[in-house]
Design an enzyme around this catalytic site. Structure first.
Site, PDB file in Angstrom:
ATOM      1  N   ARG A 108      71.882  18.915  34.962  1.00 63.50           N
ATOM      2  CA  ARG A 108      71.226  18.719  35.096  1.00 63.50           C
ATOM      3  C   ARG A 108      69.858  19.882  34.873  1.00 63.50           C
ATOM      4  NH1 ARG A 108      66.476  18.142  37.863  1.00 63.50           N
ATOM      5  NH2 ARG A 108      65.521  16.045  37.812  1.00 63.50           N
ATOM      6  N   ARG A 186      79.708  15.296  45.456  1.00 61.86           N
ATOM      7  CA  ARG A 186      79.724  15.894  43.992  1.00 61.86           C
ATOM      8  C   ARG A 186      79.888  16.920  44.008  1.00 61.86           C
ATOM      9  NH1 ARG A 186      76.192  12.473  41.133  1.00 61.86           N
ATOM     10  NH2 ARG A 186      75.594  14.037  39.268  1.00 61.86           N
ATOM     11  N   ALA A 319      69.345   8.628  33.507  1.00 56.29           N
ATOM     12  CA  ALA A 319      68.252   9.467  32.974  1.00 56.29           C
ATOM     13  C   ALA A 319      67.714   8.656  31.373  1.00 56.29           C
ATOM     14  CB  ALA A 319      69.342  10.373  33.188  1.00 56.29           C
TER      15      ALA A 319
HETATM   16  C1  LIG Z   1      66.280  17.592  42.306  1.00 54.82           C
HETATM   17  C2  LIG Z   1      67.014  16.626  41.984  1.00 54.82           C
HETATM   18  C3  LIG Z   1      68.557  16.612  41.313  1.00 54.82           C
HETATM   19  C4  LIG Z   1      69.121  15.489  40.541  1.00 54.82           C
HETATM   20  N1  LIG Z   1      70.400  15.879  39.715  1.00 54.82           N
HETATM   21  C5  LIG Z   1      71.091  14.677  39.195  1.00 54.82           C
HETATM   22  C6  LIG Z   1      72.292  15.147  39.140  1.00 54.82           C
HETATM   23  O1  LIG Z   1      72.751  15.893  39.154  1.00 54.82           O
HETATM   24  N2  LIG Z   1      72.955  13.475  37.900  1.00 54.82           N
HETATM   25  C7  LIG Z   1      72.327  12.961  37.600  1.00 54.82           C
HETATM   26  O2  LIG Z   1      72.737  12.135  37.245  1.00 54.82           O
HETATM   27  N3  LIG Z   1      70.897  12.645  38.418  1.00 54.82           N
HETATM   28  C8  LIG Z   1      70.422  13.537  39.289  1.00 54.82           C
HETATM   29  N4  LIG Z   1      69.241  13.330  39.007  1.00 54.82           N
HETATM   30  C9  LIG Z   1      68.298  12.368  38.648  1.00 54.82           C
HETATM   31  C10 LIG Z   1      68.490  12.520  37.079  1.00 54.82           C
HETATM   32  O3  LIG Z   1      67.592  12.802  37.090  1.00 54.82           O
HETATM   33  C11 LIG Z   1      67.254  10.471  37.638  1.00 54.82           C
HETATM   34  O4  LIG Z   1      68.026   9.569  38.280  1.00 54.82           O
HETATM   35  C12 LIG Z   1      67.108  10.428  36.580  1.00 54.82           C
HETATM   36  O5  LIG Z   1      66.593  11.391  35.079  1.00 54.82           O
HETATM   37  C13 LIG Z   1      65.666   9.621  36.201  1.00 54.82           C
HETATM   38  O6  LIG Z   1      64.471  10.511  36.427  1.00 54.82           O
HETATM   39  P1  LIG Z   1      62.961  10.372  36.772  1.00 54.82           P
HETATM   40  O7  LIG Z   1      62.876  11.722  36.053  1.00 54.82           O
HETATM   41  O8  LIG Z   1      62.875   9.368  37.253  1.00 54.82           O
HETATM   42  O9  LIG Z   1      63.272  11.058  38.170  1.00 54.82           O
HETATM   43  P2  LIG Z   1      63.654  12.756  39.237  1.00 54.82           P
HETATM   44  O10 LIG Z   1      64.696  13.316  38.070  1.00 54.82           O
HETATM   45  O11 LIG Z   1      63.782  12.274  39.936  1.00 54.82           O
HETATM   46  O12 LIG Z   1      62.574  13.075  39.020  1.00 54.82           O
HETATM   47  C14 LIG Z   1      61.214  13.180  39.695  1.00 54.82           C
HETATM   48  C15 LIG Z   1      59.887  14.288  40.136  1.00 54.82           C
HETATM   49  O13 LIG Z   1      59.474  14.169  39.992  1.00 54.82           O
HETATM   50  C16 LIG Z   1      58.882  15.505  40.978  1.00 54.82           C
HETATM   51  N5  LIG Z   1      57.767  14.788  42.867  1.00 54.82           N
HETATM   52  C17 LIG Z   1      58.502  13.508  43.174  1.00 54.82           C
HETATM   53  N6  LIG Z   1      56.677  13.517  44.494  1.00 54.82           N
HETATM   54  C18 LIG Z   1      56.034  13.773  43.443  1.00 54.82           C
HETATM   55  C19 LIG Z   1      54.637  13.818  43.736  1.00 54.82           C
HETATM   56  N7  LIG Z   1      54.233  13.292  44.894  1.00 54.82           N
HETATM   57  N8  LIG Z   1      54.293  14.785  43.313  1.00 54.82           N
HETATM   58  C20 LIG Z   1      54.388  15.203  42.022  1.00 54.82           C
HETATM   59  N9  LIG Z   1      56.065  15.631  41.642  1.00 54.82           N
HETATM   60  C21 LIG Z   1      56.169  14.973  42.053  1.00 54.82           C
HETATM   61  C22 LIG Z   1      60.229  15.189  41.702  1.00 54.82           C
HETATM   62  O14 LIG Z   1      59.745  16.697  42.095  1.00 54.82           O
HETATM   63  C23 LIG Z   1      61.054  15.110  40.838  1.00 54.82           C
HETATM   64  O15 LIG Z   1      60.583  16.627  39.565  1.00 54.82           O
HETATM   65  C24 LIG Z   1      68.908  14.703  39.743  1.00 54.82           C
HETATM   66  C25 LIG Z   1      67.567  14.411  40.613  1.00 54.82           C
HETATM   67  C26 LIG Z   1      66.580  15.397  41.088  1.00 54.82           C
HETATM   68  C27 LIG Z   1      64.866  15.287  41.380  1.00 54.82           C
END
Ligand SMILES: Cc1cc2nc3c(=O)[nH]c(=O)nc-3n(C[C@H](O)[C@H](O)[C@H](O)COP(=O)(O)OP(=O)(O)OC[C@H]3O[C@@H](n4cnc5c(N)ncnc54)[C@H](O)[C@@H]3O)c2cc1C
Length: 423
Positions: A108, A186, A319
């Site tokens: 990731r 994991r 994702a």
């Molecule tokens: C650090 C991390 C590691 C992950 N590792 C994996 C993995 O190994 N394998 C896997 O399948 N999925 C992983 N995931 C989850 C995966 O990326 C998500 O389930 C999927 O890609 C959907 O992404 P998203 O953008 O909706 O959420 P996310 O990927 O969770 O991103 C949300 C973002 O919003 C930011 N954020 C949260 N609150 C606030 C706020 N109040 N103000 C500003 N920014 C904020 C967070 O820091 C993050 O960068 C991980 C997520 C994170 C955050």
């Protein structure tokens, strides 16, 4: 010629795959995009993440991204399934779905860095250390409070992940996570230790990436190797009724992971024992019921990605669906134009809602197909463990779909009882 979203100001919260995709897709269409990320730096947290061909096609539309992803991603032709006692069950290959497009599976943090750099290269204004604490909206725009300052725009796309604060604003109440009854150990590690053991040395093959899974009652273990045999990722999903915690960095313990596969094939134990404990994470799988809505009352703020719809990993679509959200929201904003943002946001929700929840449900059915299986029956019908590969999920172009259905979606929104004159 001016791009279709020129003049539109879009504020995006959260630089995960939902936020970055929305940012890139709005920016490609000419919008001014500010992306606020709460973390102080771009973190390398996480391990294996999978993008199906439905989101692979999104990466491939971004110049240079596919070429950067190829060398770091996993490239095996199939997944070998074994029962917990090491009896070979079957091999699932992906040849038939090559016509649907390309999948990308890798670390990731590494994939994230490539997408992040692409976003910056096309002019997305990413601001770190911006943890948004409040949201507000008016009839003409929306804004956030961050570090005590207000930042406003025409529209906000909130991709702030499973623990979203934006979700509380949209719903008007806090939506607490529930335990799914499962957790996942994991790891992402080097293959040095695997090479030392004759049972596992084959996994560190510099010429072929391997992908294998061992299945047993209420537990499954998957391992993948990549990057010329130098990297290995494994996940072990098991029953866990412990406290609900949504963290990607809670430490895991080798002896506890071993307990979850007691009596299983020696190779599974050997892979777990080859894992440096600092590379092991214990991730409790939480669940949320589908939200009644993803958009704020004035339709100036929309949830995208996990903030709107967390996925179980067994759907292998979390994702991908977050990226589809970002593309769809951008297409809707393009077609509605700056003067009609609420229409775009309502159309985004309507186009995405049914599809996302149908895909979400596959996480439960896929998991139960493995975890609740009668293994005497599985051995008689080994093909039954194959993952369903659904064309309606994977052979899908969310961008084309949004262009195709936008007009009829708006028409049906306008016909809904109580639709406001602006619709
Ligand atoms: C650090 C991390 C590691 C992950 N590792 C994996 C993995 O190994 N394998 C896997 O399948 N999925 C992983 N995931 C989850 C995966 O990326 C998500 O389930 C999927 O890609 C959907 O992404 P998203 O953008 O909706 O959420 P996310 O990927 O969770 O991103 C949300 C973002 O919003 C930011 N954020 C949260 N609150 C606030 C706020 N109040 N103000 C500003 N920014 C904020 C967070 O820091 C993050 O960068 C991980 C997520 C994170 C955050």
């Amino acid at each position: 010629m001016a791009k279709p979203c020129a003049g539109l100001e879009v504020l995006i919260v959260g630089a995960g795959f939902a936020g970055l995709t929305a940012a890139i897709e709005c920016r490609r269409r000419g919008a001014r995009v500010i992306l606020l990320e709460g973390s102080k730096d771009r973190r390398q947290l996480g391990d294996i993440i999978s993008f199906g061909s439905n989101s692979g096609r999104i990466f491939r539309r971004w110049p240079g991204v596919e070429d950067a992803l190829d060398p770091i991603c996993h490239h095996s032709g199939g997944l070998d399934f074994y029962a917990y006692d090491n009896e070979f069950l079957c091999r699932q290959t992906w040849d038939a779905e090559e016509v649907w497009g390309k999948r990308f599976n890798g670390h990731r943090g590494e994939i994230h860095e490539i997408v992040w750099n692409h976003a910056i290269s096309i002019g997305v204004d990413i601001r770190l250390g911006m943890k948004v604490s409040e949201y507000f909206e008016t009839d003409t725009g929306a804004g956030v409070v961050v570090n005590g300052e207000k930042v406003s725009a025409d529209v906000i796309l909130a991709g702030d992940g499973v623990r979203s604060t934006a979700r509380t604003i949209v719903l008007g109440f806090e939506d607490k996570p529930k335990s799914s009854g499962y957790a996942v150990y994991r790891s992402w590690m080097g293959t040095e230790k695997l090479k030392e053991n004759p049972l596992t040395a084959w996994l560190a093959d510099p010429k072929i990436d391997h992908h294998a899974g061992w299945l047993g009652p209420d537990v499954h273990f998957l391992v993948a190797t990549l990057q010329e045999g130098t990297a290995c990722s494994w996940v072990l999903t098991h029953k866990d009724e412990a406290d609900v915690e949504e963290s990607w960095s809670a430490p895991g313990y080798v002896e506890e992971a071993i307990k979850a596969v007691e009596g299983w094939a020696p190779i599974v134990h050997a892979i777990i024992r080859a894992t440096p404990e600092e590379k092991l994470v214990d991730w409790k799988l939480v669940f949320r019921d589908p939200l009644p809505t993803w958009i704020s009352p004035k339709a100036r703020i929309a949830l995208i990605g996990d903030a709107a719809h967390p996925f179980l990993p067994t759907s292998i679509q979390g994702a991908s669906q977050s990226m589809e959200d970002g593309v769809t929201a951008a297409v809707c904003l393009e077609l509605a134009g700056k003067s009609n943002v609420p229409e775009a946001i309502r159309a985004y929700e309507k186009i995405r809602y049914g599809r996302v929840h149908a895909v979400q449900q596959t996480g439960v059915t896929n998991r139960d197909n493995w975890h609740k299986a009668d293994f005497d029956l599985v051995k008689k019908n080994p093909e039954s463990v194959k993952l369903p590969r659904e064309p309606w999920i994977l052979n899908f172009d969310c961008q084309q779909h949004a262009y195709d259905v936008y007009a009829e979606t708006v028409k049906s929104l306008r016909a809904e009882p109580g639709a406001r004159p602006s619709l």
